[in-house]
Design an enzyme around this catalytic site. Sequence first.
Site, mmCIF file in Angstrom:
data_model
loop_
_atom_site.group_PDB
_atom_site.id
_atom_site.type_symbol
_atom_site.label_atom_id
_atom_site.label_comp_id
_atom_site.label_asym_id
_atom_site.label_seq_id
_atom_site.Cartn_x
_atom_site.Cartn_y
_atom_site.Cartn_z
ATOM 1 C CB CYS A 197 49.324 -22.907 39.665
ATOM 2 S SG CYS A 197 49.340 -24.493 38.785
ATOM 3 C CB CYS A 247 52.868 -25.667 39.832
ATOM 4 S SG CYS A 247 52.034 -25.381 41.410
ATOM 5 C CB CYS A 282 60.037 -18.288 28.974
ATOM 6 S SG CYS A 282 59.293 -18.116 27.366
#
Length: 130
Positions: free
Chosen positions: A47, A96, A119
Site C-alpha cells: 500500500c 486497504c 484493477c
Amino acid sequence: MEKLELSEAEWRERLSPVQYHVLREAGTERAFSGSLNLEKREGEFHCGGCGTLLFRSTDKYDSGSGWPSFTEPASPDVIAEYRDTSHGMIRIEVRCAKCDGHLGHVFPDGPGENGLRYCINSVSLDFQPD
C-alpha cells in the site's frame, strides 16, 4: 488488523498530491498512465499509504485494462470491499484494510480460479522488487 488513522493534514504530508487524490479522495489515474501497469519483475506490491503487503507479482497479469491487475490479494484480510455506485455504475471498490486507502475496484472477469480481477491504481501501490 490494526487500523492506521491519520488526520487529513498528516495524510497530505505523507503522500504526494496525486497519491492523496487517489488514496484519500477515491480518484483514478488515467488508463495506461501508471508506472506499474507494465511492471513484470518479481516482487511485492505494498500500500502506498501505509506499507501493508497487498499483492504479489505471481498474481499480477496483463488484463489490457490499462491498470495493474491481480487475480487475488496477498491475504484476504488486507483488502476491504465496498459497494460503489458512483459514475452511474455499480461496482465493488477495494481499499486497504489497514489505512482505508482507495486502491481501485474488483470485477468478476479475471482469469484466476476465483474469476476476479483486482484493477488497481499504480499510484496507490509501492512496488518492492525481489
